[in-house]
Design an enzyme around this catalytic site. Structure first.
Site, PDB file in Angstrom:
ATOM      1  N   HIS A 160     -10.185  16.184  43.578  1.00 41.39           N
ATOM      2  CA  HIS A 160     -11.639  16.259  43.400  1.00 41.39           C
ATOM      3  C   HIS A 160     -12.333  16.257  44.760  1.00 41.39           C
ATOM      4  O   HIS A 160     -11.718  15.915  45.776  1.00 41.39           O
ATOM      5  CB  HIS A 160     -12.161  15.071  42.568  1.00 41.39           C
ATOM      6  N   LYS A 198     -16.382  11.832  45.100  1.00 42.05           N
ATOM      7  CA  LYS A 198     -16.004  11.147  43.853  1.00 42.05           C
ATOM      8  C   LYS A 198     -15.660   9.690  44.154  1.00 42.05           C
ATOM      9  O   LYS A 198     -14.941   9.411  45.114  1.00 42.05           O
ATOM     10  CB  LYS A 198     -14.815  11.862  43.182  1.00 42.05           C
TER      11      LYS A 198
HETATM   12  P1  NAD Z   1     -23.638  12.396  41.153  1.00 42.57           P
HETATM   13  O1  NAD Z   1     -23.486  11.196  42.027  1.00 42.57           O
HETATM   14  O2  NAD Z   1     -23.988  13.712  41.773  1.00 42.57           O
HETATM   15  O3  NAD Z   1     -24.734  12.114  40.000  1.00 42.57           O
HETATM   16  C1  NAD Z   1     -24.945  10.879  39.387  1.00 42.57           C
HETATM   17  C2  NAD Z   1     -26.447  10.679  39.337  1.00 42.57           C
HETATM   18  O4  NAD Z   1     -26.747   9.544  38.517  1.00 42.57           O
HETATM   19  C3  NAD Z   1     -27.047  10.418  40.729  1.00 42.57           C
HETATM   20  O5  NAD Z   1     -28.133  11.315  40.964  1.00 42.57           O
HETATM   21  C4  NAD Z   1     -27.551   8.983  40.622  1.00 42.57           C
HETATM   22  O6  NAD Z   1     -28.733   8.734  41.382  1.00 42.57           O
HETATM   23  C5  NAD Z   1     -27.844   8.919  39.117  1.00 42.57           C
HETATM   24  N1  NAD Z   1     -28.041   7.560  38.623  1.00 42.57           N
HETATM   25  C6  NAD Z   1     -27.462   6.397  39.023  1.00 42.57           C
HETATM   26  N2  NAD Z   1     -27.967   5.356  38.327  1.00 42.57           N
HETATM   27  C7  NAD Z   1     -28.894   5.885  37.487  1.00 42.57           C
HETATM   28  C8  NAD Z   1     -29.776   5.316  36.527  1.00 42.57           C
HETATM   29  N3  NAD Z   1     -29.803   3.995  36.291  1.00 42.57           N
HETATM   30  N4  NAD Z   1     -30.595   6.139  35.828  1.00 42.57           N
HETATM   31  C9  NAD Z   1     -30.597   7.473  36.047  1.00 42.57           C
HETATM   32  N5  NAD Z   1     -29.789   8.074  36.958  1.00 42.57           N
HETATM   33  C10 NAD Z   1     -28.958   7.277  37.657  1.00 42.57           C
HETATM   34  O7  NAD Z   1     -22.268  12.510  40.339  1.00 42.57           O
HETATM   35  P2  NAD Z   1     -21.738  13.705  39.403  1.00 42.57           P
HETATM   36  O8  NAD Z   1     -20.723  14.498  40.150  1.00 42.57           O
HETATM   37  O9  NAD Z   1     -22.891  14.397  38.772  1.00 42.57           O
HETATM   38  O10 NAD Z   1     -20.929  12.866  38.301  1.00 42.57           O
HETATM   39  C11 NAD Z   1     -21.577  11.883  37.512  1.00 42.57           C
HETATM   40  C12 NAD Z   1     -20.553  11.236  36.595  1.00 42.57           C
HETATM   41  O11 NAD Z   1     -20.042  12.206  35.677  1.00 42.57           O
HETATM   42  C13 NAD Z   1     -19.326  10.659  37.317  1.00 42.57           C
HETATM   43  O12 NAD Z   1     -18.924   9.480  36.635  1.00 42.57           O
HETATM   44  C14 NAD Z   1     -18.278  11.753  37.160  1.00 42.57           C
HETATM   45  O13 NAD Z   1     -16.957  11.263  37.223  1.00 42.57           O
HETATM   46  C15 NAD Z   1     -18.617  12.236  35.766  1.00 42.57           C
HETATM   47  N6  NAD Z   1     -18.186  13.604  35.447  1.00 42.57           N
HETATM   48  C16 NAD Z   1     -17.726  13.783  34.181  1.00 42.57           C
HETATM   49  C17 NAD Z   1     -17.362  15.033  33.769  1.00 42.57           C
HETATM   50  C18 NAD Z   1     -16.919  15.226  32.343  1.00 42.57           C
HETATM   51  O14 NAD Z   1     -16.649  16.374  31.927  1.00 42.57           O
HETATM   52  N7  NAD Z   1     -16.871  14.142  31.546  1.00 42.57           N
HETATM   53  C19 NAD Z   1     -17.448  16.135  34.642  1.00 42.57           C
HETATM   54  C20 NAD Z   1     -17.947  15.917  35.936  1.00 42.57           C
HETATM   55  C21 NAD Z   1     -18.325  14.637  36.334  1.00 42.57           C
END
Ligand code: NAD
Length: 268
Positions: free
Chosen positions: A156, A160
């Protein structure tokens, strides 16, 4: 009637991909976008956050303000659980799609308990390919038993924060189930230093972090004589967004329960 969707983590990488895919879907209505308290995203137009033209709704940090049929949450375990605690008391939403990964066992149990109140679809990876891969891994693990070692390699991007990835653990769980085992009992510790020989029957994980890799997973079955590798690569983050929105459409009318992408895709 169009399903209305609220996006949590709207300023994040996945949040922006979800905003874009929701705005572009003719059968969905974007009802709101929630960002972290103190975020510079507060007050920004959701269309502009998605890299599109203005949409007319601004991002908020108030969970309750983003009323919708379905809550789609790709934030982190703490933010997800805090939001669900607030939302179950409200009339809406009746469904939640949870994409965040890295939940501890206690957090997992708490999350699962919300399945009593909401139609909750949970997946560590919302792509169709990974859902199919998990069932192929389970099948292969049930056939390749004595003398076969299973290793899972995931890669990744450098930002991450959890490892191994939720997807790698889901694939490990599928492999363990194929062998009638519990992943917790057969998961091997990360290797470093004088590790000794590989224990029979264990499932190992290796983790690569670098650059902008969106997500790659290999499940390796190795015997003394041959190696079988089942492999998946996500080429674009929109694959997860489209899968999560397919789950949102599916969950909108469902009774409370804890569902997976296998339910959404009819693979269960
Ligand atoms: P990222 O860090 O770019 O985005 C996460 C966002 O959540 C950030 O903008 C952060 O400020 C925000 N956040 C934190 N606390 C918050 C709150 N209380 N209220 C609202 N927003 C809040 O990360 P990302 O790459 O977008 O990934 C996010 C999550 O999704 C991770 O856990 C990642 O592992 C997961 N993910 C899952 C899949 C899937 O298919 N299930 C795919 C990609 C990523």
């Amino acid at each position: 009637m169009n399903v209305s969707v609220a996006i949590a983590g709207a300023a994040g990488r996945m949040g922006r991909a979800l905003l874009r895919a929701t705005i572009e879907a003719s059968d969905l209505r974007l009802a709101g976008g929630v960002v972290r308290a103190g975020s510079t995203g507060i007050g920004q137009d959701l269309g502009e956050l998605a890299g599109l033209s203005p949409f007319g709704i601004r991002a908020t940090s108030d969970v309750a303000a983003a009323g919708a049929d379905v809550w789609v949450d790709f934030t982190n375990p703490t933010a997800t659980l805090n939001a669900l605690a607030l939302l179950v008391g409200a009339a809406a939403p009746r469904a939640a799609i949870i994409g965040a990964t890295g939940f501890s066992p206690e957090e997992e149990a708490k999350l699962a308990s919300y399945g009593e109140r909401l139609a909750l679809v949970r997946a560590s990876n919302f792509s169709l390919g990974v859902s199919l891969l998990a069932s192929l891994v389970r099948q292969a693990a049930s056939k390749l038993t004595d003398g076969w070692d299973i290793e899972i390699i995931e890669a990744h991007h450098r930002r991450k924060v959890d490892a191994p990835s939720g997807t790698a653990l889901t694939l490990g769980d599928a492999a363990a189930k194929g062998r009638g085992a519990d992943l917790g009992a057969v998961r091997l510790a990360p290797r470093d230093g004088a590790t000794g020989a590989r224990p029979e029957g264990g499932i190992g994980f290796a983790v690569v972090r670098g650059g902008g890799i969106i997500g790659a997973h290999d499940v390796v079955f190795a015997s003394e004589h041959e190696v079988l590798t089942l492999s998946h690569q996500a080429l674009d983050r929109s694959v997860f967004a489209h899968g999560a929105l397919a789950a949102a459409r599916w969950a909108a009318g469902k009774p409370p329960g804890l569902y997976s992408m296998s339910d959404v895709l009819g693979l269960a």
